[in-house]
Design a protein around this motif. Structure first.
Motif, PDB file in Angstrom:
ATOM      1  N   GLY A  75       0.824  -1.201   0.000  1.00  0.00           N
ATOM      2  CA  GLY A  75       0.000   0.000   0.000  1.00  0.00           C
ATOM      3  C   GLY A  75       0.858   1.251   0.000  1.00  0.00           C
ATOM      4  N   GLY A  76       0.205   2.393  -0.179  1.00  0.00           N
ATOM      5  CA  GLY A  76       0.904   3.658  -0.228  1.00  0.00           C
ATOM      6  C   GLY A  76       1.557   3.883  -1.576  1.00  0.00           C
ATOM      7  N   SER A  77       2.446   4.864  -1.619  1.00  0.00           N
ATOM      8  CA  SER A  77       3.127   5.191  -2.875  1.00  0.00           C
ATOM      9  C   SER A  77       4.554   5.606  -2.586  1.00  0.00           C
ATOM     10  N   GLY A  78       5.386   5.426  -3.589  1.00  0.00           N
ATOM     11  CA  GLY A  78       6.789   5.793  -3.441  1.00  0.00           C
ATOM     12  C   GLY A  78       7.605   5.183  -4.549  1.00  0.00           C
ATOM     13  N   ALA A  79       8.847   4.871  -4.238  1.00  0.00           N
ATOM     14  CA  ALA A  79       9.759   4.340  -5.236  1.00  0.00           C
ATOM     15  C   ALA A  79      10.900   3.635  -4.530  1.00  0.00           C
ATOM     16  N   VAL A  80      11.625   2.847  -5.297  1.00  0.00           N
ATOM     17  CA  VAL A  80      12.927   2.379  -4.847  1.00  0.00           C
ATOM     18  C   VAL A  80      13.942   2.862  -5.870  1.00  0.00           C
ATOM     19  N   HIS A  81      14.970   3.558  -5.385  1.00  0.00           N
ATOM     20  CA  HIS A  81      16.039   4.050  -6.244  1.00  0.00           C
ATOM     21  C   HIS A  81      17.182   3.049  -6.190  1.00  0.00           C
ATOM     22  N   THR A  82      17.707   2.670  -7.345  1.00  0.00           N
ATOM     23  CA  THR A  82      18.777   1.680  -7.390  1.00  0.00           C
ATOM     24  C   THR A  82      19.986   2.216  -8.134  1.00  0.00           C
ATOM     25  N   LEU A  83      21.156   1.742  -7.693  1.00  0.00           N
ATOM     26  CA  LEU A  83      22.417   1.965  -8.393  1.00  0.00           C
ATOM     27  C   LEU A  83      22.973   0.590  -8.717  1.00  0.00           C
ATOM     28  N   GLY A  84      23.070   0.281 -10.003  1.00  0.00           N
ATOM     29  CA  GLY A  84      23.537  -1.024 -10.439  1.00  0.00           C
ATOM     30  C   GLY A  84      24.167  -0.921 -11.810  1.00  0.00           C
ATOM     31  N   PRO A  85      24.227  -2.039 -12.542  1.00  0.00           N
ATOM     32  CA  PRO A  85      24.849  -2.028 -13.873  1.00  0.00           C
ATOM     33  C   PRO A  85      24.225  -1.023 -14.834  1.00  0.00           C
ATOM     34  N   ASP A  86      22.937  -0.688 -14.622  1.00  0.00           N
ATOM     35  CA  ASP A  86      22.270   0.289 -15.492  1.00  0.00           C
ATOM     36  C   ASP A  86      22.389   1.708 -14.958  1.00  0.00           C
TER      37      ASP A  86
END
Length: 242
Positions: A46-57
């Protein structure tokens, strides 16, 4: 034997609603970190948001809404971003390893380079600490991880992900190395044990034998009755692993 099929663990995460120093997240942000041996998945409740990632891309923002699932492999830096009441069921591979030190926070390089300094920055107060003390320590830890993350993010954009992430990956390996023999023992007794059991069952079934079905059991667990823990990304409700 792990409680859950496949040797996974789960926890219910309410992402922190503490404003982040860099202003990311309308409601707050978790602590950027990576795992060295275990994959992780978010199942958004539930709710809203994001996950920020640092990887090969490089840097990627994965928007989150109820029903979404996102998985990140070991080595991918991830940061939960809360835009409002974000709640996630966290599914971790290798039951027990994440709770045994498999996560490494993106502290500044001088902290990552010193085992004692890293431990002092990462650990929260022990038994007897008040909730206010725990919250303050978790917030300081989050903010220090964001300080290192800001430098890392700039390096990823300037140098590319492979070159920028290599020093963090090498530091993470050094930091967790003392714990690996314990992880190997735990993994052998849980995940490998279950995998071997499946292999034996399949070998029997291909011959038409079903002896393993006679030893079937039912397991159940209740949530840990203690107050929610202060995790990397928010307040955690957990269940017994075994």
């Amino acid at each position: 034997m792990s409680l859950l099929p496949g040797g996974v663990s789960v926890s219910h995460l309410r992402v922190y609603d503490w404003p982040a120093p860099d202003g990311v997240g309308r409601a707050g942000s978790g602590s950027p970190h990576l795992h060295t041996a275990s994959a992780e998945a978010y199942v958004v409740l539930g709710g809203s948001g994001a996950v920020h990632t640092l990887g090969p891309d490089g840097f990627v923002e994965h928007r989150l809404a109820a029903g979404d699932v996102v998985r990140f492999d070991p080595g991918v830096v991830h940061r939960a971003v809360n835009d409002g009441d974000l709640e996630v069921l966290v599914v971790m591979g290798n039951a027990g390893l994440p709770e045994a030190g498999d996560a490494v926070l993106t502290f500044p390089p001088d902290v990552l380079a010193d085992q004692a300094a890293y431990r002092a920055a990462a650990l929260l107060p022990g038994p007897g600490a008040s909730d206010d003390e725990l919250a303050a320590a978790a917030r300081r830890r989050r903010d220090l991880a964001l300080e290192g993350y800001a430098v890392l993010l700039d390096d990823v954009r300037r140098l590319g992900p492979a070159q920028a992430l290599r020093p963090l990956h090498e530091a993470a390996a050094r930091l967790v190395r003392p714990y690996v023999p314990h992880w190997q023992d735990r993994w052998t007794r849980t995940v490998l044990h279950e995998t071997d059991g499946t292999a034996r069952a399949l070998e029997g079934l291909v011959r038409g034998a079903a002896g393993h079905l006679a030893s079937a059991r039912v397991r159940e667990a209740r949530p840990d009755p203690a107050p929610r823990r202060y995790g990397m990304c928010g307040r955690l409700q957990t269940w017994p692993l075994g």
